[in-house]
Design an enzyme around this catalytic site. Structure first.
Site, PDB file in Angstrom:
ATOM      1  CG  HIS A  12      -0.413  -0.089   2.544  1.00 19.82           C
ATOM      2  ND1 HIS A  12      -1.050  -0.738   3.574  1.00 19.82           N
ATOM      3  CD2 HIS A  12       0.732   0.407   3.073  1.00 19.82           C
ATOM      4  CE1 HIS A  12      -0.328  -0.640   4.680  1.00 19.82           C
ATOM      5  NE2 HIS A  12       0.757   0.073   4.405  1.00 19.82           N
ATOM      6  CG  HIS A  59       0.614   4.808   7.469  1.00 15.72           C
ATOM      7  ND1 HIS A  59      -0.462   4.153   6.903  1.00 15.72           N
ATOM      8  CD2 HIS A  59       1.716   4.087   7.142  1.00 15.72           C
ATOM      9  CE1 HIS A  59      -0.018   3.084   6.245  1.00 15.72           C
ATOM     10  NE2 HIS A  59       1.293   3.024   6.377  1.00 15.72           N
ATOM     11  CG  HIS A 193       9.112  -0.953   2.924  1.00 12.28           C
ATOM     12  ND1 HIS A 193       8.318  -2.023   3.267  1.00 12.28           N
ATOM     13  CD2 HIS A 193       8.453   0.147   3.401  1.00 12.28           C
ATOM     14  CE1 HIS A 193       7.242  -1.604   3.912  1.00 12.28           C
ATOM     15  NE2 HIS A 193       7.311  -0.293   4.020  1.00 12.28           N
ATOM     16  CD  GLU A 240       4.015  -1.471   6.333  1.00  9.37           C
ATOM     17  OE1 GLU A 240       3.768  -1.816   5.158  1.00  9.37           O
ATOM     18  OE2 GLU A 240       4.206  -0.285   6.654  1.00  9.37           O
TER      19      GLU A 240
END
Length: 287
Positions: A12, A59, A193, A240
């Site tokens: 996402h 977030h 990441h 995640e």
């Protein structure tokens, strides 16, 4: 009864949403990313659910460091698109499924998972980017959505096994709902990441590929991977991926469900997209 017919897994990345909003999807850098969703957009038209149970992480939009729920389920009628600092994305508001969400909350809590009930919440790119990737540019989302936010931002975060078992509880909750509702469960976030520190920009293609293989063929074994491996191999934000285990745990071949292995309909992987590895997969349930 209600049923889970498929699981969808996707990154996402916020820059993906920006590329769509700014009309950059056909630029050489982005075209390779979006081509991986061409199949998916046709598939979702042909297999449109009534409700998407969408697992994502907030977030610092709906929740701040003041209050950090480990698992939070949205039970509202609708959800506004959040302003993440540069204005809300130009996408439709999200229509909820409050009756089904309340039923799932009750059932899952009775199965000894503590959930935070959220009756008002703005949703950020963690939820809207997956919708955009699957449905494209639209005046309204063609499905109702149950947002399910998982804390993978501030430690301590839930283990992969906890998430995997939670998926099983969600499946049981959906199947105990006495209306005929077609539900898909989406796991979002990842893949490898890291956004900060000396290893900023880390991407581990080999580890990501093994993760996808095991998600299909060995989900319970994959659920046993500990946090240190995620951080070491997939970067600080690679954690995640535990959210994908919630979606995989809800499939019919897991636990005592007694179903067959799901059918792999689509698998896609690409790097980079804003210094992030993009992974995407669709599994159809076989009851």
């Amino acid at each position: 009864m209600a049923r889970i017919t498929a699981s969808v897994f996707t990154s996402h990345v916020p820059a993906i949403g920006a590329a769509m909003d700014l009309g950059k999807t056909q630029e050489p850098y982005w075209q390779k990313v979006f081509s991986g969703y061409d199949f998916s957009r046709q598939w979702i038209k042909d297999n449109k659910p009534d409700v998407v149970f969408l697992v994502f992480n907030d977030h610092a939009t709906a929740f701040s460091l003041d209050i950090i729920p480990t698992f939070a389920i949205g039970t509202a009628t609708e959800y506004a698109v959040a302003d993440e600092g540069w204005g809300p994305r130009p996408v439709p508001k999200v229509e909820g499924a409050p009756d089904l969400a309340a039923h799932i909350a009750h059932s899952v809590i009775q199965q000894d998972f503590d959930l935070t009930i959220v009756n008002r919440m703005d949703v950020d790119h963690g939820l809207t980017v997956p919708l955009s990737l699957m449905f494209g540019d639209t005046k309204e989302w063609p499905v109702k959505v149950i947002p399910f936010a998982v804390n993978v931002v501030q430690y301590p975060v839930p283990s992969g096994m906890r998430c995997f078992k939670l998926g099983q509880a969600i499946r049981k909750a959906v199947e105990s709902y006495d209306e005929d509702v077609n539900v898909q469960i989406w796991g979002t976030g990842g893949m490898s990441h890291q956004l900060q520190g000396p290893r900023a920009g880390l991407i581990n293609k080999e580890w990501d590929s093994r993760f996808l293989d095991r998600l299909i063929d060995d989900p319970e074994g994959l659920a046993g991977v500990d946090h240190i491996e995620y951080v070491k191999e997939a970067g600080s934000e690679g954690i995640e991926l535990v959210m994908w285990l919630i979606a995989r745990g809800a499939m019919a071949d897991v636990g005592d469900a007694g179903g067959k292995k799901p059918t792999l309909k689509h698998r896609f992987y690409h790097v980079p997209a804003s210094n992030t590895a993009v992974g995407h997969m669709i599994l159809e349930n076989n009851q």
